[in-house]
Design a protein around this motif. Sequence first.
Motif, PDB file in Angstrom:
ATOM      1  N   LEU A  66       0.854  -1.181   0.000  1.00 39.98           N
ATOM      2  CA  LEU A  66       0.000   0.000   0.000  1.00 39.98           C
ATOM      3  C   LEU A  66       0.893   1.235   0.000  1.00 39.98           C
ATOM      4  O   LEU A  66       1.488   1.603   1.015  1.00 39.98           O
ATOM      5  CB  LEU A  66      -0.915   0.000   1.230  1.00 39.98           C
ATOM      6  CG  LEU A  66      -1.846  -1.204   1.377  1.00 39.98           C
ATOM      7  CD1 LEU A  66      -2.625  -1.124   2.687  1.00 39.98           C
ATOM      8  CD2 LEU A  66      -2.798  -1.311   0.197  1.00 39.98           C
ATOM      9  N   HIS A 131      -6.134   5.140   1.530  1.00 43.65           N
ATOM     10  CA  HIS A 131      -6.749   3.854   1.165  1.00 43.65           C
ATOM     11  C   HIS A 131      -7.998   3.532   1.988  1.00 43.65           C
ATOM     12  O   HIS A 131      -8.376   2.374   2.122  1.00 43.65           O
ATOM     13  CB  HIS A 131      -5.742   2.699   1.312  1.00 43.65           C
ATOM     14  CG  HIS A 131      -4.503   2.847   0.489  1.00 43.65           C
ATOM     15  ND1 HIS A 131      -4.449   2.475  -0.838  1.00 43.65           N
ATOM     16  CD2 HIS A 131      -3.273   3.324   0.799  1.00 43.65           C
ATOM     17  CE1 HIS A 131      -3.225   2.714  -1.305  1.00 43.65           C
ATOM     18  NE2 HIS A 131      -2.497   3.244  -0.335  1.00 43.65           N
ATOM     19  N   TYR A 150     -10.774   3.158  -0.418  1.00 45.41           N
ATOM     20  CA  TYR A 150     -11.189   1.834   0.071  1.00 45.41           C
ATOM     21  C   TYR A 150     -11.770   1.005  -1.074  1.00 45.41           C
ATOM     22  O   TYR A 150     -11.534  -0.207  -1.155  1.00 45.41           O
ATOM     23  CB  TYR A 150     -12.221   1.991   1.188  1.00 45.41           C
ATOM     24  CG  TYR A 150     -12.594   0.687   1.861  1.00 45.41           C
ATOM     25  CD1 TYR A 150     -11.748   0.099   2.793  1.00 45.41           C
ATOM     26  CD2 TYR A 150     -13.795   0.053   1.569  1.00 45.41           C
ATOM     27  CE1 TYR A 150     -12.088  -1.102   3.403  1.00 45.41           C
ATOM     28  CE2 TYR A 150     -14.152  -1.138   2.187  1.00 45.41           C
ATOM     29  CZ  TYR A 150     -13.292  -1.717   3.103  1.00 45.41           C
ATOM     30  OH  TYR A 150     -13.638  -2.897   3.706  1.00 45.41           O
ATOM     31  N   GLY A 153      -8.675  -0.086  -3.057  1.00 51.64           N
ATOM     32  CA  GLY A 153      -7.871  -1.067  -2.327  1.00 51.64           C
ATOM     33  C   GLY A 153      -8.526  -2.430  -2.241  1.00 51.64           C
ATOM     34  O   GLY A 153      -7.861  -3.463  -2.375  1.00 51.64           O
ATOM     35  N   THR A 154      -9.833  -2.448  -2.023  1.00 56.65           N
ATOM     36  CA  THR A 154     -10.511  -3.746  -1.923  1.00 56.65           C
ATOM     37  C   THR A 154     -10.651  -4.408  -3.291  1.00 56.65           C
ATOM     38  O   THR A 154     -10.771  -5.633  -3.372  1.00 56.65           O
ATOM     39  CB  THR A 154     -11.889  -3.603  -1.252  1.00 56.65           C
ATOM     40  OG1 THR A 154     -12.634  -2.552  -1.868  1.00 56.65           O
ATOM     41  CG2 THR A 154     -11.732  -3.303   0.230  1.00 56.65           C
ATOM     42  N   LEU A 157      -7.608  -6.295  -3.399  1.00 56.64           N
ATOM     43  CA  LEU A 157      -7.779  -7.464  -2.535  1.00 56.64           C
ATOM     44  C   LEU A 157      -8.555  -8.567  -3.246  1.00 56.64           C
ATOM     45  O   LEU A 157      -8.230  -9.756  -3.119  1.00 56.64           O
ATOM     46  CB  LEU A 157      -8.524  -7.071  -1.262  1.00 56.64           C
ATOM     47  CG  LEU A 157      -7.736  -6.479  -0.107  1.00 56.64           C
ATOM     48  CD1 LEU A 157      -8.687  -6.188   1.048  1.00 56.64           C
ATOM     49  CD2 LEU A 157      -6.639  -7.413   0.341  1.00 56.64           C
ATOM     50  N   VAL A 172       1.165  -7.603   4.243  1.00 57.81           N
ATOM     51  CA  VAL A 172       0.627  -6.289   3.903  1.00 57.81           C
ATOM     52  C   VAL A 172       1.650  -5.256   4.354  1.00 57.81           C
ATOM     53  O   VAL A 172       1.906  -5.108   5.555  1.00 57.81           O
ATOM     54  CB  VAL A 172      -0.730  -6.039   4.578  1.00 57.81           C
ATOM     55  CG1 VAL A 172      -1.255  -4.644   4.219  1.00 57.81           C
ATOM     56  CG2 VAL A 172      -1.737  -7.105   4.161  1.00 57.81           C
ATOM     57  N   TYR A 185      -6.471  -3.737   6.224  1.00 59.30           N
ATOM     58  CA  TYR A 185      -6.287  -4.600   5.051  1.00 59.30           C
ATOM     59  C   TYR A 185      -5.732  -5.959   5.447  1.00 59.30           C
ATOM     60  O   TYR A 185      -6.041  -6.973   4.831  1.00 59.30           O
ATOM     61  CB  TYR A 185      -5.392  -3.916   4.021  1.00 59.30           C
ATOM     62  CG  TYR A 185      -6.143  -2.903   3.187  1.00 59.30           C
ATOM     63  CD1 TYR A 185      -6.673  -3.241   1.950  1.00 59.30           C
ATOM     64  CD2 TYR A 185      -6.355  -1.600   3.648  1.00 59.30           C
ATOM     65  CE1 TYR A 185      -7.380  -2.324   1.193  1.00 59.30           C
ATOM     66  CE2 TYR A 185      -7.063  -0.673   2.905  1.00 59.30           C
ATOM     67  CZ  TYR A 185      -7.580  -1.046   1.680  1.00 59.30           C
ATOM     68  OH  TYR A 185      -8.289  -0.133   0.923  1.00 59.30           O
TER      69      TYR A 185
END
Length: 347
Positions: A66, A131, A150, A153-154, A157, A172, A185
């Motif tokens: 990140l 994030h 978010y 970022g997800t 993921l 992470v 995260y």
Amino acid sequence: MTRRWIVLLAALALVLVAGAVALRFSAVKGLEWTRVVPAGDCRCADGSEFAFWERRADPAKVVLFLNGGGVCWDATSCAFTGEHGESDFYDWSSRGVEPENRSGMFDVTRSDNPFAEYSYLYVSSCTGDAHLGNASQAYTPQLTVEHRGYVNGTAALDHLARHYPGATEVVVVGKTAGSVAAPIYGGLVADRLPGARVTVFGAQSGAWPDHPDFNAGVLDARWGAYKAVPAWAVDELAVRDWGVPRFWSQAGRHDPQLVLGRFDFADDPHAASELARWTSGSTLDVITANEAAIEAAGVRLHSYTAPGDDHGLFEFGKFYTIKVRGVRLVTWLGALIGDAPPGDVGP
């Protein structure tokens, strides 16, 4: 020397040069990145396309990186000024924030790099919200900022879970502002990949505040983070009580198997300079108080604090040269992601 020998020697030289080039290409090839544009509502602050980058290596070992990129929360700090999508405060587009074949932890040719064999997902921040955000914020009639960190970022993921379902080790890594949400995260990775050992290593956000006005006025009112994150990250905490240090304690309580670690420079002048109105005391005082609060909640946070007013870590040679009380950071970090997490190290 006869013409025949000259031709033979020239041919041999070409073979040697070609071999050297091939070896170099082979080494560099391992550092190549693939740009991934996720579907859905992902975007940068100015509404432009968001993308993250992938380096495929060992599918069982993955780094979710990140990246930093600054933060903003008002019309001045969130303005789309500067070139290449970057202002003095934050990155507001993905232009110019792609990874490079850098040194530090990105030098996979070094035998002492604990991440040399790992696959990487490199997620840059281009939304000014560390994030964490999921809000469209109109700061002026001419300035609307998409705080969708978010969401972005997800999406990365989801890619991790879909393309590395057999991962057994996920680390992470959060850089500066990118380390603020790193423990959240980490908990999300553990939810998606329950068979993986998950380690969180956040660098240079230990001095971020736990102040009710910041929690309510920025995390919630500006970025929409409080409503975006999963229920376990909030766990019935009121908005004003839900601060950055609690991200660590909430994640650790949600999944006690998470290994949590952080790094800071004791007098880093950039660690939380934009947050000064919500903090008091020295940088080291805030770091120490935050860590004490996290561990008072029953969560083990492994810490490495280096003396001095330095800044920057992951893309530099200092990643390998930092040593405090005889313990190299890179050795400590190797232990953190190994089977025997290390003790705390400080100045």
